[in-house]
Design an enzyme around this catalytic site. Structure first.
Site, short mmCIF file in Angstrom:
data_model
loop_
_atom_site.label_atom_id
_atom_site.label_comp_id
_atom_site.label_asym_id
_atom_site.label_seq_id
_atom_site.Cartn_x
_atom_site.Cartn_y
_atom_site.Cartn_z
N LYS A 61 0.78 -1.14 0.18
CA LYS A 61 -0.13 -0.08 -0.07
C LYS A 61 0.81 1.26 0.11
CE LYS A 61 -4.11 -2.15 0.32
NZ LYS A 61 -4.98 -2.12 1.53
N LYS A 81 -9.10 -15.94 -12.33
CA LYS A 81 -10.53 -15.57 -11.66
C LYS A 81 -11.20 -14.42 -11.91
CE LYS A 81 -8.53 -13.98 -7.13
NZ LYS A 81 -8.68 -14.30 -5.78
N LYS A 140 -13.08 -7.79 -9.23
CA LYS A 140 -13.32 -6.37 -9.36
C LYS A 140 -12.28 -5.35 -10.32
CE LYS A 140 -16.31 -6.10 -5.24
NZ LYS A 140 -15.88 -7.41 -4.45
#
Length: 330
Positions: free
Chosen positions: A111, A194, A197
């Site tokens: 992050k 897979k 989003k």
């Protein structure tokens, strides 16, 4: 009966991959265990979300999970920010977390690299908040994905450190909840693995039929099999995997036979059938989602009762921890 806890992030709508993965697992868990499911709205603050959307996103994800079958009569369902005990335990556990170990976590480094202008204290102590979410109810199991295994290990470390520091055996060592082997990983429509989003290859549970038809029609295909019983490319196998979970066995067998015989010019019919079968699965859920979202009284009741049950458990844990650490009333 074992205690299981799982957090739900209020980030976007649920898709078929969520439904046949985490949600099916949750439905099984709530039948067999004492479950706590919470909407992790505090977690999203590390990215400074739009205040106008924070509540709306929380409402959406709550309505979607309820529509999929999470039952407030069988499990405790609550919103994280409705439980002030979590904030206090978070503060207390932060006193037992060290800078070096927090800086080494994979999620922090990832992050910090992605948002270099917003490396805040909440981001650094994110693992402590996750540990607090778990330890506040002292559960036996926590369902986690691969990306969260390090956080669960840190939770066990914090629990063990607390127990050792104060000479108690208070916190359990929660372990990963093993998902059913029957669960299917739902692939995306673009043939790239897979459904997700961030990949933009999803069919959402809230999608209208016309949108589903359009998305399935665009799914990646080719000119058909090159011969009898030839292996399927991954992007074609993906379509068959989707059909396996939403269509009847005879429909799946029909298209498997066409492939194995080396037939061509049937992808269009297959996509049309697949879209119809996906719509059959998602339409009742979509209708239920919209019904629940429009019922403010029901959502208030669910979150109010969920908070009351969660605070009863959290309050006991916090009271015990305060006493163990030496905080006692005069």
């Amino acid at each position: 009966m074992k205690t299981v806890l799982s957090g739900i992030r209020p980030t976007g709508n649920l898709h078929l991959g969520n439904y046949y993965g985490a949600i099916i697992n949750f439905l099984k868990m709530q039948e067999e265990n004492k479950c706590y499911f919470f909407i992790a709205d505090w977690h999203s603050l590390t990215t400074h979300p739009d205040p106008k959307m924070l509540h709306e996103n929380t409402k959406n994800v709550l309505a979607e999970y309820l529509a999929c079958g999470l039952d407030p009569e069988k499990a405790t369902i609550y919103v994280q920010s409705d439980i002030p005990e979590i904030a206090e335990l978070y503060l207390l556990l932060n006193m037992h977390a060290y800078l070096g170990e927090l800086e080494k976590t994979v999620s922090f480094k990832d992050k910090a690299r992605k948002q270099p202008n917003n490396v805040n204290a909440g981001l650094l102590t994110y693992p402590v908040l996750m540990a607090t979410d778990i330890l506040i109810h002292n559960p036996d199991y926590v369902p986690v994905g691969k990306d969260q295994e390090q956080h669960l290990e840190m939770t066990r470390n914090f629990a063990n450190r607390f127990n050792h520091k104060y000479g108690v055996e208070y916190f359990k060592q929660p372990t990963a909840y093993i998902q059913s082997k029957e669960l299917t990983k739902i692939p995306g429509l673009d043939g790239s693995g897979k459904m997700g989003k961030s990949e933009g290859n999803c069919i959402y549970l809230i999608d209208e039929p016309k949108i589903i038809e359009k998305k399935v029609k665009k799914a990646l295909t080719d000119n058909g099999p090159e011969g009898i019983n030839t292996p399927k490319p991954d992007y074609i196998e993906n379509l068959f995997t989707l059909m396996k979970v939403v269509s009847t066995p005879d429909v799946l067998a029909y298209y498997e036979d066409l492939w194995n015989r080396g037939e061509t010019r049937w992808y269009g019919n297959m996509k049309k059938q697949l879209a119809e079968d996906i719509i059959k699965v998602t339409s009742p859920i979509r209708e239920k989602i919209n019904e629940i979202k429009a019922d403010s009284a029901y959502l208030h009741k669910v979150t109010k009762e969920g908070a009351e049950k969660a605070r009863e458990s959290a309050g006991k844990t916090l009271k015990d921890v305060r006493e163990i650490m030496g905080f006692k009333p005069f």
